[in-house]
Design an enzyme around this catalytic site. Sequence first.
Site, short mmCIF file in Angstrom:
data_model
loop_
_atom_site.label_atom_id
_atom_site.label_comp_id
_atom_site.label_asym_id
_atom_site.label_seq_id
_atom_site.Cartn_x
_atom_site.Cartn_y
_atom_site.Cartn_z
N LYS A 275 59.56 42.70 51.91
CA LYS A 275 58.12 42.78 52.45
C LYS A 275 57.64 43.75 53.10
O LYS A 275 56.24 44.48 53.23
CB LYS A 275 57.84 41.28 52.86
N LYS B 62 58.40 40.74 45.22
CA LYS B 62 58.64 41.73 46.37
C LYS B 62 59.84 42.53 46.17
O LYS B 62 59.73 43.83 46.41
CB LYS B 62 58.89 40.85 47.61
N ARG C 120 63.27 30.69 29.97
CA ARG C 120 64.84 30.93 29.23
C ARG C 120 64.81 29.43 28.62
O ARG C 120 65.78 29.58 27.49
CB ARG C 120 65.55 31.23 30.46
N ASP D 201 64.89 39.64 52.31
CA ASP D 201 63.45 39.11 51.83
C ASP D 201 62.32 39.84 52.79
O ASP D 201 61.60 40.35 52.21
CB ASP D 201 63.15 37.65 52.00
#
Length: 434
Positions: free
Chosen positions: A206, A106, A49, A202
């Site tokens: 997973k 993920k 970016r 998170d």
Amino acid sequence: MIEDREPIRVALLGCGTVGTEVLRLLRGRPEEFAARTGAPVEVTGVAVRRPHKHPEVPEHLLTTDAAALVDGDVDVVVELIGGIEPARSLLLRALRGGKSVVTGNKALLAEHGSELYSAADEAGVDIYFEAAVAGAIPLLRPLRESLAGDRINRVMGIVNGTTNYILSAMDATGAGYSETLDEAGRLGYAEADPTADVDGFDAAAKATILASLAFHTRVAATDVHREGISAVSPGDIAAAKSLDRVVKLLAICERVVDEDGTESVSARVHPAMIPRDHPLASVGGAFNAVFVEAEAAGSLMFYGQGAGGAPSASAVLGDLVAVARNLVVSGKGPRESAHAQLPARPMGDTPTRYHISLDVDDKPGVLSQVAATFTDNDVSISVVRQAGRGEEASLVVVTHTATDAALKSTVDKIARLASVREVVSVMRVEGEPS
């Protein structure tokens, strides 16, 4: 000769901590990667970016136009942007354009994995994602390939380093959650906004990936029960110690078989007490470890660094080498395996165990009232400990296995007993006979 072969052209999307390491290692050891893949591996562009933030990247490689880079003359797209968009659109564009993909995303795989796998199949290209679950630990490829001929019954592990550091520090020092989280931030183990880690998002992403691979079933992110660690108190840690246990945030994916032989998949993330002699109990700091129980292979444990620039880059580069080898020999990697199509089991129907700490009146009959409530709900008691302290007493109950709904209902009814002053804590118990 390898040097006479056309190079494998790689587009790198994102150049943060992991991307920087991937680029450094690729550019620093070109002969090694050529020897391992059978052709030179060449990074043709790096999409970022803010190019001025990346002085370490040769200027001719930098671009802010990720879509143009994906559409260009490349063979493999390595995505390390993270998040859902624009990563999803860019990877679908790459796959539909006949480019193989390596990603460590993920969240994207948990939310849109089936869409990406289908796009890869339709285009006849590869999608690899070893870095998405446990950093440097080779875990997904064994599930996809080495154990493809076995029947996996359970996958249980520590898959988030931030929460493991916090719980390990609480266990070692007796400190509270908030002060330990602050310390984790100062040491660089926790993000400025730690929500994804400490609230279990998170680990749940997973768990979605692990359950899908282990049980050959499309498991959605919404199928995974999720609880974080913010409610874990020093009292919970002390209670675990008194029973020679330790508290860990676990991702648990298991095949559940009912009495009539019906199978389903349970996937959940929550804190749990495990015995101190369990292999996962000794996993401290920001390390990850995953226990796999297979029918023929038995119990296997995978351990190592689950995050960080270099460890995650190792997993990305392993995938890149695999994809490049497939391109050199015109082969394909493993495809999505979802043939089992097992239903997801709601958390309420999932068998588990509880550790319950109560403050109760110190008078005759209290224990029998509590025990009767368990009996009325068909929940069997494994361990009871009671200690008096003046007009009050502490009561600890560890149950045998029952459905989570039955255990929750039992706790709710116990909380309404006149002799129970407070339900101090409720935590699940894992890793030992029921």
